[in-house]
Every structure is written in structure tokens, then in C-alpha cells.
Motif scaffolding. Structure first.
Motif, PDB file in Angstrom:
ATOM      1  N   ALA A  42      -1.861   7.817   8.559  1.00 54.28           N
ATOM      2  CA  ALA A  42      -2.205   8.624   7.392  1.00 54.28           C
ATOM      3  C   ALA A  42      -2.354   7.709   6.181  1.00 54.28           C
ATOM      4  CB  ALA A  42      -1.124   9.669   7.142  1.00 54.28           C
ATOM      5  N   ILE A  43      -3.483   7.810   5.535  1.00 52.37           N
ATOM      6  CA  ILE A  43      -3.759   6.972   4.369  1.00 52.37           C
ATOM      7  C   ILE A  43      -4.178   7.878   3.221  1.00 52.37           C
ATOM      8  CG2 ILE A  43      -5.134   5.054   3.457  1.00 52.37           C
ATOM      9  CD1 ILE A  43      -5.741   4.222   6.324  1.00 52.37           C
ATOM     10  N   THR A  44      -3.601   7.659   2.070  1.00 56.87           N
ATOM     11  CA  THR A  44      -4.080   8.366   0.887  1.00 56.87           C
ATOM     12  C   THR A  44      -4.877   7.405   0.013  1.00 56.87           C
ATOM     13  OG1 THR A  44      -2.080   7.891  -0.398  1.00 56.87           O
ATOM     14  CG2 THR A  44      -2.106   9.951   0.863  1.00 56.87           C
ATOM     15  N   ALA A  45      -5.789   7.991  -0.753  1.00 56.97           N
ATOM     16  CA  ALA A  45      -6.550   7.230  -1.741  1.00 56.97           C
ATOM     17  C   ALA A  45      -6.453   8.006  -3.044  1.00 56.97           C
ATOM     18  CB  ALA A  45      -8.007   7.097  -1.307  1.00 56.97           C
ATOM     19  N   ASN A  46      -6.338   7.299  -4.166  1.00 57.42           N
ATOM     20  CA  ASN A  46      -6.081   8.007  -5.425  1.00 57.42           C
ATOM     21  C   ASN A  46      -7.053   7.610  -6.528  1.00 57.42           C
ATOM     22  OD1 ASN A  46      -5.203   5.526  -6.425  1.00 57.42           O
ATOM     23  ND2 ASN A  46      -3.031   5.982  -6.089  1.00 57.42           N
ATOM     24  N   ASP A  47      -6.877   8.202  -7.690  1.00 55.78           N
ATOM     25  CA  ASP A  47      -7.771   7.947  -8.815  1.00 55.78           C
ATOM     26  C   ASP A  47      -7.621   6.537  -9.380  1.00 55.78           C
ATOM     27  OD1 ASP A  47      -8.871  10.456  -8.655  1.00 55.78           O
ATOM     28  OD2 ASP A  47      -7.678  11.319 -10.274  1.00 55.78           O
ATOM     29  N   SER A  48      -6.592   5.818  -8.966  1.00 58.98           N
ATOM     30  CA  SER A  48      -6.432   4.428  -9.395  1.00 58.98           C
ATOM     31  C   SER A  48      -7.064   3.457  -8.393  1.00 58.98           C
ATOM     32  CB  SER A  48      -4.949   4.078  -9.555  1.00 58.98           C
ATOM     33  OG  SER A  48      -4.352   4.919 -10.509  1.00 58.98           O
ATOM     34  N   MET A  49      -7.861   4.010  -7.487  1.00 57.26           N
ATOM     35  CA  MET A  49      -8.541   3.198  -6.475  1.00 57.26           C
ATOM     36  C   MET A  49      -7.561   2.406  -5.626  1.00 57.26           C
ATOM     37  SD  MET A  49     -11.957   1.863  -8.421  1.00 57.26           S
ATOM     38  CE  MET A  49     -11.292   1.561 -10.043  1.00 57.26           C
ATOM     39  N   GLN A  50      -6.575   3.119  -5.106  1.00 57.04           N
ATOM     40  CA  GLN A  50      -5.605   2.468  -4.233  1.00 57.04           C
ATOM     41  C   GLN A  50      -5.542   3.194  -2.894  1.00 57.04           C
ATOM     42  OE1 GLN A  50      -2.352   3.098  -6.923  1.00 57.04           O
ATOM     43  NE2 GLN A  50      -2.236   0.923  -7.465  1.00 57.04           N
ATOM     44  N   PHE A  51      -5.583   2.418  -1.821  1.00 58.72           N
ATOM     45  CA  PHE A  51      -5.228   2.932  -0.498  1.00 58.72           C
ATOM     46  C   PHE A  51      -3.714   2.821  -0.374  1.00 58.72           C
ATOM     47  CE2 PHE A  51      -9.527   1.497   1.319  1.00 58.72           C
ATOM     48  CZ  PHE A  51     -10.000   2.791   1.495  1.00 58.72           C
ATOM     49  N   SER A  52      -3.081   3.828   0.219  1.00 53.88           N
ATOM     50  CA  SER A  52      -1.627   3.745   0.408  1.00 53.88           C
ATOM     51  C   SER A  52      -1.283   2.787   1.555  1.00 53.88           C
ATOM     52  CB  SER A  52      -1.053   5.130   0.712  1.00 53.88           C
ATOM     53  OG  SER A  52      -1.626   5.662   1.900  1.00 53.88           O
ATOM     54  N   VAL A  53      -2.245   2.511   2.411  1.00 55.73           N
ATOM     55  CA  VAL A  53      -2.031   1.588   3.529  1.00 55.73           C
ATOM     56  C   VAL A  53      -3.108   0.516   3.466  1.00 55.73           C
ATOM     57  CG1 VAL A  53      -2.045   1.347   6.055  1.00 55.73           C
ATOM     58  CG2 VAL A  53      -1.026   3.380   4.995  1.00 55.73           C
ATOM     59  N   THR A  54      -2.691  -0.744   3.443  1.00 56.49           N
ATOM     60  CA  THR A  54      -3.680  -1.821   3.396  1.00 56.49           C
ATOM     61  C   THR A  54      -3.561  -2.761   4.587  1.00 56.49           C
ATOM     62  OG1 THR A  54      -2.196  -3.136   2.009  1.00 56.49           O
ATOM     63  CG2 THR A  54      -3.834  -1.803   0.879  1.00 56.49           C
ATOM     64  N   SER A  55      -2.608  -2.479   5.464  1.00 53.05           N
ATOM     65  CA  SER A  55      -2.432  -3.339   6.626  1.00 53.05           C
ATOM     66  C   SER A  55      -2.124  -2.470   7.840  1.00 53.05           C
ATOM     67  CB  SER A  55      -1.280  -4.317   6.352  1.00 53.05           C
ATOM     68  OG  SER A  55      -1.069  -5.131   7.479  1.00 53.05           O
ATOM     69  N   ILE A  56      -2.944  -2.603   8.860  1.00 51.56           N
ATOM     70  CA  ILE A  56      -2.781  -1.826  10.089  1.00 51.56           C
ATOM     71  C   ILE A  56      -2.824  -2.798  11.262  1.00 51.56           C
ATOM     72  CG2 ILE A  56      -3.782  -0.018  11.552  1.00 51.56           C
ATOM     73  CD1 ILE A  56      -5.199   1.050   9.005  1.00 51.56           C
ATOM     74  N   GLU A  57      -1.951  -2.573  12.228  1.00 50.13           N
ATOM     75  CA  GLU A  57      -2.004  -3.376  13.450  1.00 50.13           C
ATOM     76  C   GLU A  57      -2.298  -2.473  14.623  1.00 50.13           C
ATOM     77  OE1 GLU A  57       1.362  -5.843  14.224  1.00 50.13           O
ATOM     78  OE2 GLU A  57       1.112  -7.008  12.389  1.00 50.13           O
ATOM     79  N   ALA A  58      -3.100  -2.980  15.547  1.00 51.21           N
ATOM     80  CA  ALA A  58      -3.429  -2.199  16.736  1.00 51.21           C
ATOM     81  C   ALA A  58      -3.622  -3.130  17.918  1.00 51.21           C
ATOM     82  CB  ALA A  58      -4.686  -1.372  16.505  1.00 51.21           C
ATOM     83  N   ALA A  59      -3.454  -2.559  19.110  1.00 55.74           N
ATOM     84  CA  ALA A  59      -3.696  -3.341  20.318  1.00 55.74           C
ATOM     85  C   ALA A  59      -5.188  -3.316  20.639  1.00 55.74           C
ATOM     86  CB  ALA A  59      -2.893  -2.744  21.475  1.00 55.74           C
ATOM     87  N   PRO A  60      -5.681  -4.338  21.304  1.00 59.89           N
ATOM     88  CA  PRO A  60      -7.114  -4.355  21.656  1.00 59.89           C
ATOM     89  C   PRO A  60      -7.516  -3.086  22.404  1.00 59.89           C
ATOM     90  CG  PRO A  60      -6.120  -6.489  22.129  1.00 59.89           C
ATOM     91  CD  PRO A  60      -4.994  -5.562  21.738  1.00 59.89           C
ATOM     92  N   LYS A  82      -9.354  -2.275  -0.380  1.00 59.24           N
ATOM     93  CA  LYS A  82      -9.589  -2.862   0.937  1.00 59.24           C
ATOM     94  C   LYS A  82      -8.289  -3.252   1.593  1.00 59.24           C
ATOM     95  CE  LYS A  82     -11.172  -7.123  -1.227  1.00 59.24           C
ATOM     96  NZ  LYS A  82     -12.335  -8.010  -1.285  1.00 59.24           N
ATOM     97  N   GLY A  83      -8.387  -3.433   2.887  1.00 56.40           N
ATOM     98  CA  GLY A  83      -7.229  -3.827   3.672  1.00 56.40           C
ATOM     99  C   GLY A  83      -7.705  -4.440   4.970  1.00 56.40           C
ATOM    100  N   THR A  84      -6.759  -4.651   5.864  1.00 59.04           N
ATOM    101  CA  THR A  84      -7.092  -5.336   7.110  1.00 59.04           C
ATOM    102  C   THR A  84      -6.505  -4.604   8.312  1.00 59.04           C
ATOM    103  OG1 THR A  84      -7.029  -7.448   5.939  1.00 59.04           O
ATOM    104  CG2 THR A  84      -6.971  -7.528   8.336  1.00 59.04           C
ATOM    105  N   LEU A  85      -7.339  -4.374   9.286  1.00 59.72           N
ATOM    106  CA  LEU A  85      -6.886  -3.928  10.601  1.00 59.72           C
ATOM    107  C   LEU A  85      -6.796  -5.167  11.482  1.00 59.72           C
ATOM    108  CD1 LEU A  85      -6.393  -1.821  12.921  1.00 59.72           C
ATOM    109  CD2 LEU A  85      -8.868  -1.825  13.233  1.00 59.72           C
ATOM    110  N   THR A  86      -5.573  -5.473  11.905  1.00 60.12           N
ATOM    111  CA  THR A  86      -5.382  -6.646  12.756  1.00 60.12           C
ATOM    112  C   THR A  86      -5.285  -6.189  14.204  1.00 60.12           C
ATOM    113  OG1 THR A  86      -4.195  -7.748  10.972  1.00 60.12           O
ATOM    114  CG2 THR A  86      -3.932  -8.662  13.185  1.00 60.12           C
TER     115      THR A  86
END
Ligand code: CU
Length: 162
Positions: free
Chosen positions: A42-60, A156-160
Motif C-alpha cells: 500500500a502506497i500513498t501519495a500526497n499534495d507534497s509530492m511524496q510517496f509513502s513507500v520509496t523502497s520495495i523488495e521482491a523476488a524474481p 520516485k523510488g526503487t523496486l529491488t
């Protein structure tokens, strides 16, 4: 940090917005995840141009769900957000993609964008969208951004994948 230098103007504007209209009470207003076994981020985005999550990890090849909610209040025309997962690329290429996307209203996704792996809808205040997809099987760092004009510089953020 090079990123800050490049985008200092936009970042300053975001800080200004944050300082003036900071309403921390709605920071965690994401809807509850659904219950079908798919891991939901779950990710929120707000009027200050912020994602609540900027780093996600996942398996291939893992199937995941992105549940994006715009918890802002500003009109969609001036402040909307999406979540766009891109192929691995450096900051210069991200900026180039963001510039290119800027002329593709209202979704701000170019029609033939080979850089795009998956994306949500463009969301106005109070709207949400969920996106279920398989992450790439190739390990690596996959950038994600909001492609609303100008937002790519700081949203922006990164999905690793590893
Ligand atoms: Cu945005």
C-alpha cells in the motif's frame, strides 16, 4: 547527493508546500489490502509530492500488488499521481522519460513506452487504484516514479528484485 542538486528547485517547492499545508493526519489513510494471497504494498501519495513507500523488495518473478492512494486534496488538474515501474535506468534516463511523458495527458504515459513495465491509473485527490503484476525475473534495481509533469524529479523510488 546529486539528485538533490539536480532537482533542488522542485524539491524546494515541495518543502514549501509541505511547510505551508502540512496535514500529517492523513498520512496513513491507505485502504486495507485485499485478501487473495497476493502480497500487497500500500502506497500513498500526497499534495507534497511524496510517496509513502520509496523502497520495495521482491523476488524474481514474484506477483505483487501495488495499492496506490492519492490522499491529497488539490484538484486533479494541478496535482495527480500515478505509479510507474520502469526498466533499470539511470537518473538521466528517468528524467528523459519524465520529460517525454509530460506531453501525454491525461495519463502521462507515452503510447509506445518500452521503458514502462507496469503502471497504475493517474489518480486525483481521494482516488485509488491497484495494480497486480509479476515483477521481472531479472534481478536488478527498477526505478518507479510518478509521471505527472514535474513529479518524476522527486516522486520516485526503487523496486529491488533479488
Ligand atoms: Cu505525482
Amino acid at each position: 547527493m546529486k539528485r538533490i542538486t539536480i532537482t533542488s528547485l522542485v524539491a524546494s517547492f515541495a518543502l514549501f508546500l509541505g511547510a505551508c499545508g502540512n496535514d500529517a493526519s492523513n498520512q496513513d489513510a491507505a485502504p486495507p489490502p485485499s485478501d487473495d494471497g497476493v502480497r500487497t504494498i500500500a502506497i500513498t501519495a500526497n499534495d507534497s509530492m511524496q510517496f509513502s513507500v520509496t523502497s520495495i523488495e521482491a523476488a524474481p518473478g514474484e506477483e505483487i500488488r501495488i495499492q496506490l492512494s492519492n490522499i491529497g486534496r488539490m484538484p486533479k488538474q494541478s496535482m495527480a499521481h500515478n505509479w510507474v515501474l520502469l526498466q533499470p535506468m539511470d537518473n538521466a534516463a528517468i528524467n528523459a522519460f519524465g520529460m517525454k511523458s509530460s506531453s501525454h495527458a491525461p495519463e502521462y504515459i507515452p503510447a509506445e513506452a518500452s521503458e514502462v513495465i507496469a503502471h497504475t491509473k493517474m489518480l486525483g485527490a481521494g482516488e485509488s487504484d491497484s495494480l497486480t503484476f509479476k515483477v521481472p525475473s531479472a534481478p536488478g534495481s527498477y526505478p518507479f516514479i510518478c509521471s505527472f509533469p514535474g513529479h518524476y524529479a522527486i516522486m520516485k523510488g526503487t523496486l529491488t528484485v533479488k
